[in-house]
Design an enzyme around this catalytic site. Structure first.
Site, short mmCIF file in Angstrom:
data_model
loop_
_atom_site.label_atom_id
_atom_site.label_comp_id
_atom_site.label_asym_id
_atom_site.label_seq_id
_atom_site.Cartn_x
_atom_site.Cartn_y
_atom_site.Cartn_z
N LYS A 80 0.87 -1.21 -0.02
CA LYS A 80 0.00 -0.04 0.00
C LYS A 80 0.98 1.21 0.07
CE LYS A 80 -3.93 1.79 2.58
NZ LYS A 80 -4.98 1.84 3.75
N SER A 155 -9.91 1.39 2.43
CA SER A 155 -8.89 2.28 1.68
C SER A 155 -7.76 1.60 0.85
CB SER A 155 -8.42 3.41 2.48
OG SER A 155 -7.48 3.00 3.27
N SER A 179 -9.99 -1.05 6.55
CA SER A 179 -9.36 -0.87 5.24
C SER A 179 -8.73 -1.88 4.79
CB SER A 179 -8.51 0.38 5.24
OG SER A 179 -9.13 1.68 4.99
N1 GLN Z 1 -13.21 3.30 5.68
C1 GLN Z 1 -12.89 3.88 7.06
C2 GLN Z 1 -12.55 5.41 7.05
O1 GLN Z 1 -12.83 5.91 6.03
C3 GLN Z 1 -11.52 3.08 7.53
C4 GLN Z 1 -10.31 3.36 6.90
C5 GLN Z 1 -9.27 2.85 7.08
O2 GLN Z 1 -9.52 1.61 7.97
N2 GLN Z 1 -8.30 3.29 6.79
O3 GLN Z 1 -12.19 6.04 7.76
#
Ligand code: GLN
Length: 490
Positions: A80, A155, A179
């Site tokens: 990532k 994400s 994410s």
């Molecule tokens: N979708 C969640 C957010 O937007 C989790 C994101 C994540 O785990 N980085 O914060």
């Protein structure tokens, strides 16, 4: 030709050790797939063929010298793009860091590569990991290999799509509220968030430091165990990484679930907005656990229903503080016609950050501001404590808990783009674990209209071993073929 859509990390290492193919040939096969599929999927921000070739040469030299191979020898790995790796940019899919060159290695990435993995590239994400669809990237959306018109989740959508399409055999993502697990569910991959503190966060650009954790995407539970072993353990560079002993997570994976107490988190299954096919699939998985000899029963974790609300205070609060460093001076994009230093800060940030990042910074600074701090941040921390306590209670009677990973299967690109609240709901089942610091793994448990459904298995703190054993038993029992049609063609 090596078909990376069907090989696990274990298969690759064995194939190299047995001289069926070389690490060099594995790297070639990975980049051939990337050439074929990446134009449609767009999982990567940057490809790193030179780094992969160098890593492959090291493995092939070990083979030639007759030496023991490291556990992930020759395994194509994607990272990532919020994790630093010297020789690559670390952009967080943000304009503000578009040209940022890594000056040191993220510990988890370093450990993965020391274990023999071949770095194929840096993966797309929602900017600074804010999102559930990878649409909030400054560099374009990633497409789900199961249906190119749909999102891969987020994400860590690039890391998930890369593995689903067989462009990498394993990848690393980061999980602050879901994410890793949610994109895992939407792409039919195995996706794990370890216990908070199990893996060093050093070198992963911070979103919310009390929630962030790095973990793997893989095709199999065994591979997830292998990657966890490679990256876990105390790191002097991260004070929140723990000295807890790291067991061999692959040992005992086949021991089954006889006598294991599996709790279905019933109040989560009754949540409004959960797709009926997903609920049915989770119930069916619970029935399989029972058929395999587990003691399965309903359990409630009542405070978990406050997870989403608490998270959208605590997460943005920490993010607003962590993102203060991107000021146009120490890091990243800088306007070149500033009238004074305040103008420089304000316009560099306004130009560099995308709309979701700005939304998070505003939410967070508001929640932390004098006069609101107790009402929002203080309350959210109290809710967090209740969630921790309710999970602890559930774990006195159960060894693992199960829930859906995501309330719905992969949605169409653009479907939620103008509705942040409905996007935030994507993580309703995953967020409570981050707040409680618990480990969770998402594994495929079926398909709905040709799209993968994910089951979340939750373990006790630092008991990833039992969680993975339960997941492995179900994986073996279901024996699903989770190769997306696109990956089969390549
Ligand atoms: N979708 C969640 C957010 O937007 C989790 C994101 C994540 O785990 N980085 O914060």
């Amino acid at each position: 030709m090596i078909d990376l859509s069907v090989l696990s990390a274990t298969d690759i290492r064995e194939g190299i050790a047995g001289k069926e193919f070389s690490a060099h040939e594995v790297a070639e096969a990975a980049f051939a797939r990337i050439d074929a599929l990446e134009p449609e999927v767009h999982a990567f921000n940057q490809l790193t063929p030179e780094l992969a070739a160098k890593a492959a040469a090291r493995i092939d030299a070990l083979v030639a010298a007759g030496e023991q191979l490291p556990p992930l020898a020759g395994v194509p790995a994607a990272i990532k793009d919020n994790m630093n790796l010297v020789g690559t940019r670390t952009t967080c899919s943000s304009k503000i860091l578009a040209n940022y060159e890594s000056v040191y290695d993220c510990t988890a990435v370093r450990r993965l590569l020391d274990a023999g993995a071949l770095p194929v590239g840096k993966c797309n994400l929602d900017e600074f990991a804010f999102g559930s669809s990878t649409e909030n990237s400054a560099f374009g959306v990633t497409h789900n290999p199961w249906d190119l018109e749909r999102v891969p989740g987020g994400s860590s959508g690039g890391s998930a799509a890369a593995v689903a399409a067989g462009m990498a055999t394993v990848s690393l993502g980061s999980d602050t509220g879901g994410s890793i697990r949610q994109p895992g569910a939407l792409t039919g991959t195995v996706a794990m968030k370890p216990t908070y503190g199990r893996v060093s966060r050093y070198g992963c650009v911070a979103f919310a430091s009390s929630l962030d954790q790095i973990g793997p995407f893989t095709h199999t539970i065994r591979d997830a165990a292998l990657v966890l072993n490679a990256i876990a353990g105390k790191d002097e560079m991260d004070a929140t990484s723990v000295t807890e002993p790291v067991p061999d997570f692959s040992a005992g994976l086949e021991d089954g679930v006889k006598g294991l107490r599996v709790g279905i988190v019933r109040d989560m299954l009754e949540l409004e907005g959960l797709a009926p096919e997903i609920k049915a699939s989770v119930e069916a998985a619970a029935a399989r656990f029972a058929a395999l000899g587990a003691e399965v029963d309903d359990v409630d974790v009542p405070a978990a229903r406050h997870g989403l609300a608490a998270y959208y205070i605590i997460g943005p609060a920490e993010a607003s503080s962590n993102l203060a460093r991107f000021d146009g001076i120490r890091y990243g994009h800088r306007i070149d016609d500033a009238s004074d230093v305040l103008d420089l800060y304000m316009r560099s940030r306004a130009e560099g950050f995308g709309p979701e990042s700005i939304r998070r910074i505003m939410l967070g600074t508001y929640a932390l501001s004098a006069g609101y701090y107790d009402a929002y941040y203080g309350q959210a921390q109290k809710a967090r404590t209740l969630i921790i306590e309710d999970f602890a209670k559930a774990f006195t009677d159960y060894d693992v808990l199960i829930t859906p990973t995501s309330p719905e299967v992969a949605f169409k690109i653009g479907a939620k783009a103008t509705d942040p609240l409905s996007m935030y709901l994507s993580d309703v089942f995953t967020i409570p674990l981050n707040l409680a610091g618990l480990p969770g793994v998402s594994l495929p448990c079926g398909l709905s209209e040709g799209l993968p459904i994910g089951l979340q298995v939750i373990g006790r703190h630092f008991d990833e071993a039992t969680m993975l054993r339960a997941a492995a038993a179900l994986e073996a029992d279901l024996a699903l073929d989770m190769t997306p049609p696109l990956a089969r063609q390549a």
